[in-house]
Motif scaffolding. Structure first.
Motif, PDB file in Angstrom:
ATOM      1  N   VAL A 153       5.905  11.950  -9.033  1.00  0.00           N
ATOM      2  CA  VAL A 153       7.031  11.040  -8.877  1.00  0.00           C
ATOM      3  C   VAL A 153       6.809   9.774  -9.690  1.00  0.00           C
TER       4      VAL A 153
ATOM      5  N   TYR B 280       0.807  -1.214   0.000  1.00  0.00           N
ATOM      6  CA  TYR B 280       0.000   0.000   0.000  1.00  0.00           C
ATOM      7  C   TYR B 280       0.843   1.269   0.000  1.00  0.00           C
ATOM      8  N   LEU B 281       2.155   1.111   0.117  1.00  0.00           N
ATOM      9  CA  LEU B 281       3.035   2.284   0.109  1.00  0.00           C
ATOM     10  C   LEU B 281       2.903   3.160  -1.145  1.00  0.00           C
ATOM     11  N   PRO B 282       2.836   2.571  -2.348  1.00  0.00           N
ATOM     12  CA  PRO B 282       2.822   3.438  -3.535  1.00  0.00           C
ATOM     13  C   PRO B 282       1.636   4.400  -3.555  1.00  0.00           C
TER      14      PRO B 282
ATOM     15  N   PHE C 101       0.877   6.381  -1.469  1.00  0.00           N
ATOM     16  CA  PHE C 101       1.274   7.645  -0.873  1.00  0.00           C
ATOM     17  C   PHE C 101       2.337   8.388  -1.684  1.00  0.00           C
ATOM     18  N   VAL C 102       2.753   7.788  -2.760  1.00  0.00           N
ATOM     19  CA  VAL C 102       3.733   8.462  -3.611  1.00  0.00           C
ATOM     20  C   VAL C 102       2.959   9.287  -4.641  1.00  0.00           C
TER      21      VAL C 102
END
Lengths: 323, 303, 571
Positions: A144, A135-137, A139-140
């Motif tokens: 970017v 799920y990190l991406p 927040f990008v």
């Protein structure tokens, strides 16, 4: 299907009785707590979501923000006529719908498959780890991501081209980002890369609500993993999937423009310009509030029609609906 | 599921083993693919900003430095922003989850008289958008400009979240409510005592969505509270720094004006502030995660 | 379901009635406040001297590192004027429309291109009466250009004090659009570079002998950035720059008749695009030119493997700085006024006169317009301008024995190495929001107002740059260009600076033309040369079908109006 909780017959409280009027107030009295729990919110929703809709009148005026309501000039459907006679509008509508549909198809298969498979991971630690990382991406920012994607797909030393050349599939690097007709698919793929883990959360939550006894029973029946997934897990999250699907179908025309704008370039414009960007460029940014509002009204009308159709179809075919 | 976990590998069929292996490899691929963008941002934020221009930085900084972070922590408004962001996230999330779940409960009651009306009334709000100016005028008439409450009140009820919670509630066994009803409990008690505890997985999910949404929003800050520095949020401070480049859409013609616009905050500084603003909200996830990774044992509640 | 819909309809009707009532009464109130007479309240105002006052200031451009006037220069300004600014910055295009809708305005507004919206809404006051009384320095700086401050042919009020364009600005140096690495020039023995053919040949012959860099990277012939609006800078503006036209944005204006042409429709420009098509065909153009994003573009240049760049120098400054930080001076760039052929002259130095344009206005809600003018007047004074450009004497600059103003070396070092901290702490450069002189103008002490002058420009050149310059027999790049005195002053200023109503047909047509052009030009350049003419004709026809002629005619009216407003003659 027989295991699904959603399909269990629901006991209905006695509602219809001969003296209808009387029984209506009687039921209302019985439900006073429910009334108390909902009426404040009905008022709230009315104020915050319905009151501002008077702004739709802009679509039928030549709205000037500094004039009072009575001083505005009324023009009827002029802005709509203008909108519907613009070729560019149909181009951006086509792109919007194409990317929406692709997004819908991908967004309702990939995260579900991912969630199903993740649910089958045995090690609790590994499961949590994969989930957190995936799920990190989300927040990008798109700026970017767009830059990363262009680098990865670059003609000049991009990883993908190098790889394809190394294993001999292609002889010459492919200019991925320069091919307009590929844009919809690239965008959909990138979108899934970024949002898959995030979208899966909701399905994982639904899976967490499944009664473990069902799995036990399936095991006793001798069902394998894939069978269990198909016969128990999937039907149990069915209502969540359908509710999400109905709500998403209503949003087919409003998909924002940021990702398309950032990932696209002047070679892909024909395929990457979407309705929301069109509304911005030809609407409020030019001070054409009325034209912008007309697009907004168009969007809302289309959305509600889509919502009602989706809701009706789902109700008939699956007995699930949101209204 | 705990009992499933305890099954020994040795008892698995070859097909099962193949599945396990495939699944593990697939998950590893997912990890590699999805961790990359975030690591890339992290590496860029720790790299010398002049060196960053050369590109080619993947997951490890080439010229390590903490300068970019020093630059960011030099902004005094950061502390105020952080305070407001934390406050709005906590208050907003608690209130919103409470209200949405309450609405969802009333809508999940198939016997409720207003159910149909309220469902439609609420569902339509997802697709009706009035536009910026009427929305702004409403907030102004309500006297919420330059107040903290503008972060909380307008977003408290989200139709989307309500329907998500309701679809979960629809799957709960109705028998539980029945028995409570017979015991003389009122509807609010049933909601608070019986339904809410059963809904933990979906409430955790919605709480996560609301919290992330609250944390990430900056437009309300900009629109309603931009003139009050005491009400600034972290995300808005980030946007102010990032916006120094993204004027592209409104770029006018003529070169001497454009010259002004090309002046940007270095990319590495932007990445550093992205990290500073993102990491706090990432921490929330592991706390909520336990509610939807491990299955709830509904059976226990039933008994 | 049916019932629900009916209920909602009724609720909506009630709600709209309620709101309309509320709105009507509110707007009436706003209407009145807009019409108050400015000269009336100036009587007992402006006498308060240094009594502290806070003005809210809205700027459509975010000022990065803005420090709420707690920087050194800001504190000094507050000390001198009593004024503190509370800044609000726009984050998107909605800021001004919302401001107008709400009817509440900040005290001072720098609206950039949105001034017309404010004027139409009656949000700005006429500054003319205040200028006479409270603005001696403002009058002095604008001087002979005062008539260019009038709003329009029909309304000679002054709503905006131009601050974006500096008065009497002279270019100290110029880089143009065509850049080539010093090492390529050296290796090809410093050939004459006047035309695109010269430029192409120099790069081609260098590449043939040196296909890779010293560290083994494959060289790139020519690149540019064509993402979004940057396509104008790197691809389409050079079309008029190389064919003897000045920068008038997307149009060409006939200096005699003021006839307007969408510049792509000039036949000579077709040949420039044919050249781009040709360099793509022979493999000189970077294959990624049209797909790369800004950071890839900069990264590519920063590796030192790009021989030729077509862009304005600010577009890839970061990359050049990176090269310099590694002492790769050979791989930085020389600049030339390249034209399509010998018959054309580069017009970049042609003067537009003082263009007026974007600046700052005072709103009807300002409690003390006289004080606001006095504040802006201080910023326009010699003291104020030096403060903004140089900082504080004894702190940031000093006068040497000859009376020459100099920046302390340690201050200069901070300015070069850590510009963010520098601006944030000193505040130098934040306060150019009033009338100001440009580069090359001297103050009463004989020093320059700004910190840029010829000798200083030369000092900043690297030794490699100086060597290349000497081979071409000049001291500064600007000397290679046809000088300003070779051209007449443009009577209309610059077309891109013309205030055109944003919701006019012209604006809509211009947006449409831009979309077509941005879409077609890349396709035409990347096409096979045999298809070039057919594609070009199709593009021209598409422009006509979408109303380019109507757009040109409408714009011509605006141009002629401005020429007349500025005292020129229109036949």
């Amino acid at each position: 299907m027989k295991h699904s909780r959603g399909n269990q017959p629901l006991p209905v409280l006695p509602a219809a009785s001969p003296a209808r009027r009387n029984s209506f107030w009687k039921t209302a009295l019985q439900q006073r707590w429910l009334y108390l729990m909902s009426i404040p919110f009905i008022i709230y929703v009315f104020i915050f979501n319905y009151l501002p809709l008077w702004g739709w009148t802009y679509a039928f005026q030549n709205y000037k923000p500094h004039l009072s309501f009575s001083e505005q000039q009324w023009v009827g459907f002029e802005h709509f006529v203008r909108l519907f006679s613009d070729d560019k509008f149909y181009q951006v509508l086509r792109n919007t719908l194409a990317m929406s549909f692709l997004g819908l198809i991908a967004g309702f298969t990939i995260p579900i498959i991912f969630a199903l498979l993740l649910n089958e991971v045995r090690s609790s630690f590994f499961k949590r780890f994969v989930q957190t990382v995936s799920y990190l991406p989300h927040f990008v920012s798109w700026v970017v991501v767009a830059s990363l994607v262009t680098t990865i797909l670059s003609v000049d030393g991009g990883v993908v081209n190098d790889l394809l050349m190394a294993i001999g599939i292609i002889d010459e690097p492919i200019n991925f980002m320069g091919k307009g007709s590929w844009f919809w698919y690239i965008l959909t793929a990138v979108d899934q890369w970024k949002e898959m883990g995030w979208s899966a959360i909701i399905y994982l939550a639904a899976m967490a609500g499944i009664d473990p006894e069902l799995y036990e029973a399936a095991k006793v029946d001798g069902a394998g993993r894939l069978r269990t997934m198909w016969n128990i897990t999937l039907p149990s999250i069915r209502s969540t999937i359908i509710v999400l699907l109905i709500m998403s179908i209503g949003h087919l025309t409003t998909i924002g423009f940021e990702k398309q704008f950032l990932l696209g370039n002047n070679l892909t414009k024909e395929y990457s310009d979407v309705l929301d960007l069109y509304a911005l460029n030809y609407g409020i940014q030019m001070g054409r509030y009325s034209f912008g509002t007309a697009i907004g009204v168009f969007n809302s009308v289309v959305s509600i029609i889509l919502l009602l159709v989706a809701n009706g179809v789902m109700k008939r075919t699956t007995k699930e609906s949101i209204m | 599921m705990s009992r499933v976990n305890r099954r020994a590998f040795s008892r698995m069929s070859p097909g099962e083993i193949a599945f396990e292996v495939f699944n593990a490899i697939f998950m590893l691929c997912v990890v590699v693919m999805t961790v990359y963008p975030f690591l890339n941002v992290l590496a860029l934020s720790l790299n010398d900003s002049l060196d960053t221009v050369k590109g080619g930085i993947h997951i490890w900084p080439r010229q390590f430095t903490l300068e970019n972070y020093k630059t960011i922590f030099g902004y005094e408004t950061l502390i105020i922003g952080a305070r407001n962001s934390v406050l709005r996230t906590i208050i907003g999330t608690i209130l919103s989850v409470f209200c949405c779940s309450m609405i969802a409960y009333t809508l999940s009651r198939k016997d409720f008289q207003l159910r149909k009306f309220f469902s439609v009334f609420l569902a339509l709000t997802m697709y009706l958008s009035a536009g910026l100016i009427p929305g702004y005028m409403l907030i102004r008439h309500l006297g919420m400009i330059n107040t903290f409450w503008v972060y909380i009140i307008p977003g408290i009820v989200s139709a989307w979240n309500v329907f998500i919670i309701r679809s979960f509630m629809d799957n709960l066994p109705y028998a539980l409510q029945e028995s409570a009803k017979l015991d003389g409990a009122n509807d609010f008690t049933i909601y608070a005592r019986i339904i809410l505890p059963l809904c933990k997985p979906v409430l955790a999910t919605v709480a996560l969505f609301v919290a992330v949404g609250q944390w990430n929003s900056w437009f309300d800050n900009y629109l309603y509270n931009s003139s009050k520095i005491q009400l600034t949020t972290l995300q808005y401070e980030l946007q102010k720094i990032l916006q120094s480049t993204t004027v592209s859409q409104t770029a006018p013609r003529g070169t001497s004006v454009l010259e002004n616009m090309a002046r940007v905050s270095p990319q590495s500084v932007k990445m550093a502030i992205t990290i500073v603003v993102t990491v706090p909200i990432l921490v929330v996830y592991p706390f909520l995660q336990k509610y939807f990774v491990k299955g709830m044992t509904l059976g226990a509640v039933k008994a | 379901m049916k019932k629900a819909v009916r209920l909602i309809t009724i609720l909506c009707i009630i709600s709209s009635l309620l709101v309309l009532a509320a709105c009507g009464s509110n707007n009436g109130k706003n209407g009145n406040s807009a019409s108050n007479n400015p000269s009336q309240n100036s009587e007992n105002q402006g006498q308060d001297g240094l009594k502290p006052i806070t003005f809210t200031w809205f700027s459509a451009d975010p000022v990065s590192n803005w420090n709420n006037m707690q920087d050194m220069v800001g504190k000094e300004i507050t000390k001198k004027t009593g004024v503190t600014l509370e800044a609000q910055f726009a984050m998107d295009a909605n800021a001004i429309p919302l401001m107008i809708a709400s009817g509440e305005y900040p005290d001072l507004i720098s609206p950039k291109g949105d001034a017309a919206k404010l004027v139409n809404a009656g949000a700005l006051i006429d500054l003319r009466p205040y200028l006479e009384e409270y603005g001696p320095n403002l009058l002095k700086v604008y001087g002979q250009y005062m008539d260019r401050l009038s709003w329009s042919k029909d309304d000679d009020a002054i709503y905006i004090l131009p601050s974006l364009n500096a008065v009497d600005h002279q270019y100290m140096d110029i880089a143009g659009a065509f850049h080539i690495q010093h090492e390529a020039l050296k290796a090809t023995n410093y050939p004459e570079i006047k035309t695109v053919k010269d430029y192409e040949n120099a790069i081609k012959s260098f590449l043939e002998k040196n296909p890779t860099t010293a560290d083994g990277q494959k060289r790139v012939g020519i690149t540019f950035l064509a993402d979004g609006w940057r396509i104008m800078i790197g691809v389409t503006n050079p079309a008029f720059l190389t064919t003897g036209a000045p920068d008038d944005g997307e149009v060409y204006i006939d200096p005699e008749t003021y006839e307007v042409t969408y510049h792509y429709r000039r036949p000579e420009e077709k040949e420039y695009f044919r050249w781009l098509n040709h360099i793509n065909d022979i493999g000189l153009l970077d294959p990624e030119a049209f797909t790369q994003k800004e950071d890839q573009y900069k990264a590519k240049i920063a590796t030192g493997r790009v021989v030729g760049v077509i862009d304005q120098d600010w577009g890839f400054q970061d990359a050049v700085n990176s090269l310099k930080s590694e002492s790769k001076f050979e791989q930085t760039y020389a600049h030339f006024p390249v034209t399509l052929n010998e018959n054309y002259k580069d017009h970049q130095l042609q003067s537009s006169g003082f263009m007026g344009g974007w600046g700052i206005g005072i709103s009807v809600d300002n409690p003390d317009p006289a004080r606001a003018i006095q504040f802006l007047d201080f910023l326009a004074s010699e003291e104020g301008q030096i403060l903004n450009n140089w900082g504080i004497e004894g702190e940031h600059y000093y006068y040497d024995d000859q009376g020459v103003r100099r920046i302390y070396p340690e201050v200069q070092e901070l300015k070069n190495n850590d510009p963010a901290t520098f601006t944030k702490e000193t505040g130098i450069g934040f306060y150019g929001i009033s009338a100001r002189y440009g580069d090359g103008v001297k103050d009463s002490t004989g020093n320059y107002y700004t910190t840029k002058w010829p000798e200083q420009v030369i000092e900043n050149y690297s030794s490699v740059e100086k060597e290349t310059l000497s081979k071409y027999g000049v001291n500064r790049w600007i000397e290679l260009w046809p000088q300003a005195d070779e051209f007449p002053v443009k009577a209309w200023g610059a077309a891109w600076d013309l205030p055109v109503p944003s919701d006019s047909d012209y604006a809509i047509l211009a947006q449409r033309m831009q979309e077509i052009t941005w879409q077609r030009i890349p396709q035409i350049i990347l096409a096979d040369p045999s298809e070039f003419d057919a594609l070009w004709d199709a593009y021209m026809q598409e422009l006509i079908n979408n109303g380019v002629e109507k757009m040109e005619d409408e714009f011509e009216v605006y141009v002629k109006d401005r020429v007349e407003l500025w005292g020129g003659k229109v036949n």
